[in-house]
Design a protein around this motif. Structure first.
Motif, PDB file in Angstrom:
ATOM      1  N   ALA A  70       0.822  -1.206   0.000  1.00 51.89           N
ATOM      2  CA  ALA A  70       0.000   0.000   0.000  1.00 51.89           C
ATOM      3  C   ALA A  70       0.858   1.260   0.000  1.00 51.89           C
ATOM      4  O   ALA A  70       0.569   2.241  -0.707  1.00 51.89           O
ATOM      5  N   ILE A  71       1.933   1.266   0.786  1.00 54.95           N
ATOM      6  CA  ILE A  71       2.813   2.432   0.864  1.00 54.95           C
ATOM      7  C   ILE A  71       3.506   2.679  -0.472  1.00 54.95           C
ATOM      8  O   ILE A  71       3.589   3.821  -0.951  1.00 54.95           O
ATOM      9  N   VAL A  72       4.002   1.613  -1.100  1.00 53.93           N
ATOM     10  CA  VAL A  72       4.652   1.766  -2.398  1.00 53.93           C
ATOM     11  C   VAL A  72       3.648   2.264  -3.437  1.00 53.93           C
ATOM     12  O   VAL A  72       3.973   3.104  -4.290  1.00 53.93           O
ATOM     13  N   ARG A  81       7.459  -2.865  -9.148  1.00 56.61           N
ATOM     14  CA  ARG A  81       6.436  -3.427 -10.041  1.00 56.61           C
ATOM     15  C   ARG A  81       5.731  -4.610  -9.376  1.00 56.61           C
ATOM     16  O   ARG A  81       4.511  -4.746  -9.446  1.00 56.61           O
ATOM     17  N   TYR A  82       6.508  -5.470  -8.725  1.00 60.08           N
ATOM     18  CA  TYR A  82       5.921  -6.626  -8.035  1.00 60.08           C
ATOM     19  C   TYR A  82       4.969  -6.165  -6.924  1.00 60.08           C
ATOM     20  O   TYR A  82       3.842  -6.658  -6.807  1.00 60.08           O
ATOM     21  N   LEU A  83       5.420  -5.195  -6.122  1.00 61.42           N
ATOM     22  CA  LEU A  83       4.595  -4.720  -5.015  1.00 61.42           C
ATOM     23  C   LEU A  83       3.350  -3.995  -5.511  1.00 61.42           C
ATOM     24  O   LEU A  83       2.307  -4.026  -4.850  1.00 61.42           O
ATOM     25  N   LEU A  84       3.428  -3.361  -6.668  1.00 60.20           N
ATOM     26  CA  LEU A  84       2.268  -2.676  -7.230  1.00 60.20           C
ATOM     27  C   LEU A  84       1.242  -3.649  -7.794  1.00 60.20           C
ATOM     28  O   LEU A  84       0.028  -3.418  -7.682  1.00 60.20           O
ATOM     29  N   THR A  85       1.721  -4.721  -8.417  1.00 57.79           N
ATOM     30  CA  THR A  85       0.794  -5.616  -9.108  1.00 57.79           C
ATOM     31  C   THR A  85       0.078  -6.587  -8.174  1.00 57.79           C
ATOM     32  O   THR A  85      -1.036  -7.032  -8.486  1.00 57.79           O
ATOM     33  N   ARG A  86       0.671  -6.922  -7.036  1.00 57.88           N
ATOM     34  CA  ARG A  86       0.017  -7.866  -6.135  1.00 57.88           C
ATOM     35  C   ARG A  86      -1.382  -7.405  -5.700  1.00 57.88           C
ATOM     36  O   ARG A  86      -2.334  -8.179  -5.769  1.00 57.88           O
ATOM     37  N   PRO A  87      -1.550  -6.145  -5.275  1.00 57.99           N
ATOM     38  CA  PRO A  87      -2.908  -5.697  -4.929  1.00 57.99           C
ATOM     39  C   PRO A  87      -3.837  -5.632  -6.140  1.00 57.99           C
ATOM     40  O   PRO A  87      -5.052  -5.820  -5.997  1.00 57.99           O
ATOM     41  N   LEU A  88      -3.297  -5.369  -7.325  1.00 60.51           N
ATOM     42  CA  LEU A  88      -4.146  -5.329  -8.516  1.00 60.51           C
ATOM     43  C   LEU A  88      -4.767  -6.688  -8.792  1.00 60.51           C
ATOM     44  O   LEU A  88      -5.925  -6.787  -9.193  1.00 60.51           O
ATOM     45  N   VAL A  89      -3.996  -7.743  -8.572  1.00 65.54           N
ATOM     46  CA  VAL A  89      -4.469  -9.096  -8.858  1.00 65.54           C
ATOM     47  C   VAL A  89      -5.256  -9.685  -7.694  1.00 65.54           C
ATOM     48  O   VAL A  89      -6.282 -10.345  -7.883  1.00 65.54           O
ATOM     49  N   HIS A  90      -4.796  -9.409  -6.463  1.00 63.21           N
ATOM     50  CA  HIS A  90      -5.366 -10.076  -5.277  1.00 63.21           C
ATOM     51  C   HIS A  90      -5.956  -9.096  -4.258  1.00 63.21           C
ATOM     52  O   HIS A  90      -6.132  -9.457  -3.093  1.00 63.21           O
ATOM     53  N   GLY A  91      -6.241  -7.869  -4.674  1.00 70.14           N
ATOM     54  CA  GLY A  91      -6.643  -6.839  -3.716  1.00 70.14           C
ATOM     55  C   GLY A  91      -7.877  -7.175  -2.902  1.00 70.14           C
ATOM     56  O   GLY A  91      -7.918  -6.901  -1.697  1.00 70.14           O
ATOM     57  N   LYS A  92      -8.893  -7.768  -3.521  1.00 66.59           N
ATOM     58  CA  LYS A  92     -10.116  -8.082  -2.774  1.00 66.59           C
ATOM     59  C   LYS A  92      -9.816  -9.063  -1.645  1.00 66.59           C
ATOM     60  O   LYS A  92     -10.219  -8.856  -0.492  1.00 66.59           O
ATOM     61  N   ARG A  93      -9.113 -10.135  -1.984  1.00 65.93           N
ATOM     62  CA  ARG A  93      -8.780 -11.138  -0.965  1.00 65.93           C
ATOM     63  C   ARG A  93      -7.864 -10.548   0.103  1.00 65.93           C
ATOM     64  O   ARG A  93      -8.024 -10.822   1.296  1.00 65.93           O
ATOM     65  N   ARG A  94      -6.891  -9.712  -0.324  1.00 71.92           N
ATOM     66  CA  ARG A  94      -5.954  -9.147   0.627  1.00 71.92           C
ATOM     67  C   ARG A  94      -6.630  -8.108   1.526  1.00 71.92           C
ATOM     68  O   ARG A  94      -6.256  -7.962   2.702  1.00 71.92           O
ATOM     69  N   THR A 118      -3.115  -0.327   9.377  1.00 69.57           N
ATOM     70  CA  THR A 118      -3.768  -1.534   8.880  1.00 69.57           C
ATOM     71  C   THR A 118      -5.121  -1.206   8.281  1.00 69.57           C
ATOM     72  O   THR A 118      -5.490  -1.753   7.229  1.00 69.57           O
ATOM     73  N   ARG A 119      -5.878  -0.317   8.914  1.00 65.00           N
ATOM     74  CA  ARG A 119      -7.170   0.085   8.344  1.00 65.00           C
ATOM     75  C   ARG A 119      -6.971   0.787   7.010  1.00 65.00           C
ATOM     76  O   ARG A 119      -7.763   0.613   6.075  1.00 65.00           O
ATOM     77  N   GLY A 120      -5.928   1.591   6.897  1.00 66.29           N
ATOM     78  CA  GLY A 120      -5.638   2.235   5.622  1.00 66.29           C
ATOM     79  C   GLY A 120      -5.275   1.226   4.548  1.00 66.29           C
ATOM     80  O   GLY A 120      -5.647   1.374   3.373  1.00 66.29           O
ATOM     81  N   THR A 121      -4.563   0.177   4.951  1.00 65.59           N
ATOM     82  CA  THR A 121      -4.183  -0.865   4.002  1.00 65.59           C
ATOM     83  C   THR A 121      -5.412  -1.602   3.482  1.00 65.59           C
ATOM     84  O   THR A 121      -5.471  -1.978   2.308  1.00 65.59           O
ATOM     85  N   VAL A 122      -6.403  -1.814   4.341  1.00 62.67           N
ATOM     86  CA  VAL A 122      -7.665  -2.424   3.904  1.00 62.67           C
ATOM     87  C   VAL A 122      -8.244  -1.622   2.740  1.00 62.67           C
ATOM     88  O   VAL A 122      -8.633  -2.176   1.699  1.00 62.67           O
ATOM     89  N   GLU A 123      -8.280  -0.307   2.901  1.00 57.47           N
ATOM     90  CA  GLU A 123      -8.866   0.562   1.886  1.00 57.47           C
ATOM     91  C   GLU A 123      -8.070   0.531   0.584  1.00 57.47           C
ATOM     92  O   GLU A 123      -8.641   0.416  -0.508  1.00 57.47           O
ATOM     93  N   VAL A 124      -6.735   0.631   0.693  1.00 60.01           N
ATOM     94  CA  VAL A 124      -5.898   0.654  -0.509  1.00 60.01           C
ATOM     95  C   VAL A 124      -5.987  -0.676  -1.259  1.00 60.01           C
ATOM     96  O   VAL A 124      -6.136  -0.704  -2.493  1.00 60.01           O
ATOM     97  N   GLN A 125      -5.914  -1.793  -0.545  1.00 59.43           N
ATOM     98  CA  GLN A 125      -5.986  -3.097  -1.201  1.00 59.43           C
ATOM     99  C   GLN A 125      -7.323  -3.282  -1.907  1.00 59.43           C
ATOM    100  O   GLN A 125      -7.379  -3.773  -3.051  1.00 59.43           O
TER     101      GLN A 125
END
Length: 296
Positions: free
Chosen positions: A183-185, A219-232, A253-260
């Motif tokens: 999320a930070i990246v 690139r890896y850190l950016l794409t993981r939420p794109l592919v798995h964001g709902k589950r994450r 952690t609450r912010g990460t929920v929103e970003v993912q």
């Protein structure tokens, strides 16, 4: 092995486990996913492609099984345990979902009084690279007993103790860092790309946190939420609940929920984009479009 197995959930994890178990000679394995009700759903298409033996429902999937593996989403984990209970005999019920210690205990309580033996399983790395050999921590009073059986099947498991929730606390505490870093990246490079300074930012990160290829890591850190964001996002909601139960605040952690959740809703996988700059531009365009759609 002659062990009768069931996989509940036929997403990324379920599909990989099915393929690897079949490759190791497991012949009696049945799969179930609630999305099988839609023949056009990704799990339905995957099961057909894999020639998996599909159960007509959860009851058929669980009946007569020796090992039932739950690999759904965090939001569905407890519902699956509750729904499976009437159909389990003396099966090991191995829950591989990323949920809080509190949810694990609720699942164990849901199976209490039945013959089923509940085991929590905390998957400690992305399952893609090592597949069946991905490290898994086992927890609960039956963890040590089931470990040799899982080892024989090709899993890489380590008992983490008899207390239900300990393995999950290890997993989610790690996830707070890993998913939070994603999320930070995401936010850092969105800002950097907007101002045209992403090259300088990445170079500076390489000096602060040494890595041989920060653009590739980004690139890896950016794409993981794109592919798995709902589950994450569901996983991080469980992490926030874990912290709340401990009396700990969880703003990051609450912010990460929103970003993912937001990234997972963009409809991007990152695969078509050859350059990091193109990926960042597409994320910005989709984010703007999504925001406009929600405001209208």
């Amino acid at each position: 092995m002659s062990l009768r197995q069931a996989l509940i959930g036929y997403g990324e994890v379920g599909r990989i486990l099915h393929a690897d178990l079949v490759a190791r000679g497991v012949s009696d394995i049945v799969v179930h996913d609630r999305l099988f009700a839609d023949p056009a759903s990704p799990p339905s298409r995957a099961a057909a492609e894999d020639q998996a033996r599909v159960a007509s429902g959860l009851a058929e999937a669980c009946a007569g099984r020796d090992l039932v593996i739950s690999a759904v989403t965090a939001g569905e984990a407890l519902n699956v345990a509750r729904a499976a209970r009437p159909h389990l005999d003396q099966a090991w019920f191995l829950d591989l979902n990323s949920v809080s210690p509190q949810t694990r205990k609720a699942e164990a309580d849901a199976l209490a009084g039945s013959k089923a033996r509940y085991v929590e399983g905390a998957v400690m790395a992305p399952i893609g690279p090592k597949r069946l050999q991905t490290p898994i921590l086992l927890g609960g009073p039956h963890a040590a007993a089931v470990a040799p059986l899982l080892d024989a099947l090709g899993f890489s498991v380590s008992p983490a103790g008899e207390e239900i929730g300990r393995a999950s606390a290890i997993k989610l505490s790690r996830s707070i860092f890993v998913k939070g870093l994603e999320a930070i990246v995401t936010e850092s490079l969105a800002s950097a790309r907007h101002y045209g300074v992403e090259a300088e930012v990445l170079a500076s990160l390489g000096n602060t946190l040494p890595h041989p290829d920060w653009p590739a890591l980004a690139r890896y850190l950016l794409t993981r939420p794109l592919v798995h964001g709902k589950r994450r996002s569901e996983e991080m909601a469980e992490a926030a609940g874990m912290l709340a139960a401990a009396g700990l605040d969880a703003p990051m952690t609450r912010g990460t929920v929103e970003v993912q959740a937001r990234q997972g809703a963009l409809g991007l996988t990152g695969e078509p984009f050859g350059r990091l700059e193109d990926l960042l531009d597409s994320i910005a365009e989709r984010t703007t479009a999504l925001s406009s759609c929600r405001k209208s």
